[in-house]
Design an enzyme around this catalytic site. Structure first.
Site, short mmCIF file in Angstrom:
data_model
loop_
_atom_site.label_atom_id
_atom_site.label_comp_id
_atom_site.label_asym_id
_atom_site.label_seq_id
_atom_site.Cartn_x
_atom_site.Cartn_y
_atom_site.Cartn_z
N GLU A 43 46.80 6.97 61.95
CA GLU A 43 47.58 5.74 61.87
C GLU A 43 47.30 4.94 60.60
OE1 GLU A 43 46.82 3.83 65.66
OE2 GLU A 43 48.25 5.17 66.63
N ARG B 140 41.05 -5.10 72.68
CA ARG B 140 41.75 -5.58 71.49
C ARG B 140 42.20 -7.02 71.70
NH1 ARG B 140 45.64 -0.29 70.96
NH2 ARG B 140 44.01 1.18 70.35
#
Length: 187
Positions: A42, A123
């Site tokens: 990513e 997160r």
């Protein structure tokens, strides 16, 4: 005149590597670089100065982003000084762009970076950071916390105009888009 994209591949041992792919003939054929660093995915790519590409990678080891540069379309990579020690990351996709924006009344090329700014899960803390020296340093003063809530954390930056950056990011079961004044990120 080249079309360039960040990409990834898996080697024979099923280890992921971030790299780039590019076309010199308007997309008719494509060439690939070699892996910049193992166990990365990513990635995002920006041209910092003419001919120098910076690859900002999700590092599956956690804690920080990995960063490498190339001047030969990914045939060789140089580990950047900020690699795996500067941009905190919980193993998540992030976004980086180069934008020409007004800084104290003057147009300047600035790198903007967004992610869930924590070293490990969950997160949270969606943040935009700015580098006034094209990624050589990321000063704490040039960062803006946008959202402290837990989230999925993927984000995408865009330049709206010379005074505004846009960010689209994932919450939990929701997408958020914010228009962020450059003056709120760069102090």
């Amino acid at each position: 005149g080249k079309i360039v994209f960040a990409s990834q591949y898996w080697d024979a041992q099923k280890m992921p590597h971030s790299t780039l792919v590019y076309s010199e003939d308007h997309g008719k054929t494509w060439k690939s670089g070699v892996g910049a660093k193992s166990n990365t995915t990513e990635s995002q790519l920006v041209e910092t100065t003419p001919g120098t590409l910076m690859l900002n990678m999700r590092d599956n080891r956690g804690k920080f982003r990995s960063v490498a540069t190339t001047t030969d379309m990914g045939q060789t990579w140089t580990t950047h000084a900020t690699s795996y020690n500067t941009l905190t990351d919980p193993v998540c996709m992030a976004s980086i762009i180069k934008a020409k924006v007004k800084v104290k009344g003057e147009l300047k090329d600035v790198l903007f970076f967004s992610n869930a700014n924590v070293p490990k899960g969950p997160r949270k803390d969606i943040t935009i950071k700015a580098s006034l020296d094209l990624g050589e340093t990321w000063q704490d003063a040039n960062a803006l916390l946008l959202d402290e809530r837990e989230c999925f954390g993927y984000s995408a930056l865009t330049q709206i105009d010379e005074n505004t950056i846009g960010i689209l990011y994932e919450g939990v079961n929701s997408l958020h888009f914010l228009r962020v004044p450059v003056s709120k990120v760069i102090k």
